[in-house]
Enzyme design. Structure first.
Site, PDB file in Angstrom:
ATOM      1  N   ASN A  39      -7.244  -1.597   0.446  1.00  0.00           N
ATOM      2  CA  ASN A  39      -7.765  -2.880  -0.006  1.00  0.00           C
ATOM      3  C   ASN A  39      -8.001  -3.856   1.140  1.00  0.00           C
ATOM      4  OD1 ASN A  39      -7.805  -2.805  -3.061  1.00  0.00           O
ATOM      5  ND2 ASN A  39      -5.720  -2.117  -2.666  1.00  0.00           N
ATOM      6  N   SER A  40      -7.157  -3.812   2.165  1.00  0.00           N
ATOM      7  CA  SER A  40      -7.280  -4.742   3.287  1.00  0.00           C
ATOM      8  C   SER A  40      -7.830  -4.083   4.545  1.00  0.00           C
ATOM      9  CB  SER A  40      -5.918  -5.374   3.611  1.00  0.00           C
ATOM     10  OG  SER A  40      -5.430  -6.104   2.519  1.00  0.00           O
ATOM     11  N   ASP A  67      -4.421   7.202  -2.433  1.00  0.00           N
ATOM     12  CA  ASP A  67      -3.555   7.066  -1.258  1.00  0.00           C
ATOM     13  C   ASP A  67      -2.117   7.447  -1.576  1.00  0.00           C
ATOM     14  OD1 ASP A  67      -3.403   4.858  -2.958  1.00  0.00           O
ATOM     15  OD2 ASP A  67      -2.998   3.434  -1.347  1.00  0.00           O
ATOM     16  N   ARG A  68      -1.664   7.185  -2.792  1.00  0.00           N
ATOM     17  CA  ARG A  68      -0.291   7.506  -3.167  1.00  0.00           C
ATOM     18  C   ARG A  68      -0.074   9.020  -3.223  1.00  0.00           C
ATOM     19  NH1 ARG A  68       1.355   3.940  -8.295  1.00  0.00           N
ATOM     20  NH2 ARG A  68       3.445   4.536  -7.591  1.00  0.00           N
ATOM     21  N   ASP A 114       4.896   2.508   1.136  1.00  0.00           N
ATOM     22  CA  ASP A 114       3.649   2.197   1.841  1.00  0.00           C
ATOM     23  C   ASP A 114       3.421   0.695   1.806  1.00  0.00           C
ATOM     24  OD1 ASP A 114       1.142   2.018   2.932  1.00  0.00           O
ATOM     25  OD2 ASP A 114       0.207   3.486   1.607  1.00  0.00           O
ATOM     26  N   THR A 162      -1.590  -3.905   1.042  1.00  0.00           N
ATOM     27  CA  THR A 162      -1.859  -5.093   0.233  1.00  0.00           C
ATOM     28  C   THR A 162      -0.846  -5.170  -0.905  1.00  0.00           C
ATOM     29  OG1 THR A 162      -4.210  -4.906   0.769  1.00  0.00           O
ATOM     30  CG2 THR A 162      -3.618  -6.307  -1.092  1.00  0.00           C
TER      31      THR A 162
END
Length: 256
Positions: free
Chosen positions: A9-10, A110-111, A130, A133
């Site tokens: 997200n970032s 991503d998880r 993790d 964001t």
């Protein structure tokens, strides 16, 4: 050559692999407004700086993206600039890891990628924290099953919320304060954010371990991992490139 791209997200992290060796890596800001050609121009500059010819056809491109508007952009990037159809991590992609979530499609790419890389590393029960964001906690059983986890507001999001809703508070540098009892506004905010957030992490990890009733290796990754891990009593190790490693593993499993 494998190009691994983790779109968060970032930030977006890009890695270049030769076999199982990470040759180069970059972290750039994520922008949902950036076009395919803009991404291509950025990547061209990064590759050129390392002496890699842009447009060379790699073995493949593996992508984990949690920003839906960029899914098509990333696919077009691989097809237009590298001449290959990318492996987009999602439903239908072979991971070798059973997903015990009630609705497996809800789990962020991503998880899953992080969990796969962590289990491959420890070959046993593990928790991945993790720091992005959002801060995610993902539990993998000793049998290599993704069991689920927890999601909390990220450290940066927490600071943004604080300064947005408290008129007299302001943004501070995210560094370890000298002590928990702040003697200035800056020190007090830093204590609440750093030490308070560490307590959140350790509290959730302890609760997960208590529920599961077994031992697990705790691996941290993400942008704030190096800041929180030294303060934590539960984090065993930090792996900056955990997601890229997971992308490489998934790519290998899907080309067999």
């Amino acid at each position: 050559m494998l190009i691994a791209i983790d779109v968060g997200n970032s930030h977006t992290v890009i890695g270049i692999y030769e076999g199982d060796r990470l040759l180069h890596h970059w972290r750039i800001s994520t922008s949902a407004e950036r076009t395919t050609d803009e991404h291509g121009a950025v990547l061209n500059t990064l590759l050129a700086a390392k002496g890699i010819e842009f447009g060379a056809k790699p073995e493949g491109v593996a992508i984990a993206c949690v920003v839906p508007p960029l899914n098509q952009v990333m696919e077009q990037l691989a097809e237009r600039y590298f001449g290959c159809s990318p492996l987009m991590v999602g439903p239908g992609v072979k991971t070798g890891m059973p997903i015990l979530y009630e609705n497996p499609k809800e789990v962020g790419a991503d998880r899953i990628v992080n969990s796969l890389a962590a289990y491959e590393h420890v070959a046993g029960a593990c928790i991945v924290v993790d720091f992005g964001t959002a801060t995610t906690f993902d539990y993998v059983t000793g049998r290599g099953e993704y069991a689920g986890g927890a999601i909390a507001p990220g450290l940066g999001v927490s600071m943004n919320a604080l300064i947005e809703h408290a008129a007299k508070l302001y943004r501070v540098e995210l560094v370890r304060p000298r002590e928990a009892i702040g003697r200035t506004t800056v020190g007090s905010i830093q204590s609440g954010l750093i030490f308070g957030y560490t307590a959140l992490v350790d509290g959730l990890v302890h609760r997960i371990l208590k529920e599961r009733g077994d031992k697990a290796t705790i691996i941290a990754t993400g942008g704030f991992a190096d800041l929180i891990a030294p303060e934590s009593e539960t984090i065993d190790e930090v792996d900056e490139f955990l997601t890229l490693k997971g992308l490489r593993l998934i790519f290998e499993r899907n080309r067999r």
